[in-house]
Design a protein around this motif. Sequence first.
Motif: not given
Length: 541
Positions: A168-180
Amino acid sequence: CQALSEIAGMGGGGGNLQDMRAHPLAERRVDMRGFCNPSDFQKSPYLSARGNIANIFHGSTEEGYKAYHADKYDEDKNPNGIINFGTSENKLCFDLMSKRLTQNDMNLMEPPLLQYPDWKGHKFLREEVARFLTYYCKAPAPLKAENVIVLNGCGSLFSALATVLCDPGEAVLIATPFYGGITQGVFLYGNVKLVYAYLDSKITGTSTRPFQLTVEKLEKALLDARAEGVTVRALILLNPQNPLGDIYSLSELQDYLEFAKRHELHVIVDEIYMLSVFDESATFHSVLGMDRLPDPQRTHVMWGISKDFAVSGIRFGTLYTENQDVASAVASLCYFHGVCGPVQYKVAQLLRDRGESVASYWINQVFLRANHARLKAAHTYVTDELKTLGVPFLNRNAGFFVWTDFRKYLRTGTFEEEMLLWKRFLDNKVLLSCGKAFECSEPGWFRIIFADKTHRLQLGMQRIRKVLEEREKEILAEEKEQPCQSDQDSKADSTDEVIYVSRHQEPTCAGTSNLGDLIGLLQQQMRSSDWLQKNTAEQFA
């Protein structure tokens, strides 16, 4: 909303791209005001803090979807109802799928199908999935059933993977725009943040097409996040990309995976539209078809039948991973996300029809052939209508959607104005998805779903045309009253990548164009297009 903001940590709020990049990540919040008025929601004394956040989130993002289901268009019963161009579903193949799913070989009922299965999924199904993916992903070696896990949809897979790969509180990286919907699975369910690599329509630097994902953009987003003390554990790739329709080349995939390996990131690759590439000029490359994965223990591929087989109501998704620790951890969550036995049997029967023998030819020779032809015809109809309206859009050949540029219908170019346009479409009984729902950095982009029957496409496009024509008249009237407030987009020459749009002129008074910028733009267009190769002097002669 404040509680949601504190947990979310980061996201694409209102304002423009430069403003987003100027502020620290800690100041970027998931701005629910883009979808709703927070005062519309009251804290429930019956819910926990997490429950209230989930309630607010669901209420704000589901407004259009709920309106559609309350007033659904029906040609006979409700001809003035809402036409849904917002939900990514294929409504073109009910005849084919209903016939196949009701054939005699689908109707088996045995005791194991009504009992608790292996939580990974019945072995017969996992073996069939492995063979299916080997065949369609063009895997260099047979894929193994032990690496297959079955869940009730890819949304469940996103939440399960976020839970087992991140704290919890960590993150994943994703390019925007992306499927919400990914936000719901990753953040709302797993309490995992999303770090955004913002893509935009301008062709700059090493980019050769609008909204192009590059390693440089991923590097910047990752380094910015780490500078703010955010731990990033994974990268999400959508291929084909939703909502852009991009298909990544093998070299691009290799670059993304090498980037992830350098930074010890897991890669979650969503290939849910892999069989929905409807034009022969486009070629899909699966990660599972690569000769060598840079980091196989951190590469996890998901697929499902909801898109490619036009059965979004059947909740079935599958994960393929060589990492047995990940497979075991995800399988432990399948208790909550399992697929019922009879459905597992039907899916296995469906996937057996691969065309590898004369007796089993249905997928290739019947379904895919018809589905691709129907998708292509529907895409052609909608894009021809957009051309007639002079509306720019990305020209792609995968998925069910057209990423459409309505920026010239925004007077001030804000997300608030984008939301007003979205509501105006809804008031005129056509549901679209606005760019804010995909965390797009530029206000004014919308996703239009075209995988629908002709009569609904025709009526839906008529309703869109009506809204746009009214808005165009309003803007002209406003400009007469307040001249020189904004300079609308000129319609640039088309390229192979984009129809009618290759640049976006920011709101400004006339006379500020730079000749050097225009020359550079033309050079980029020539490099990214094979027009010169196709149109030689000999061919003209």
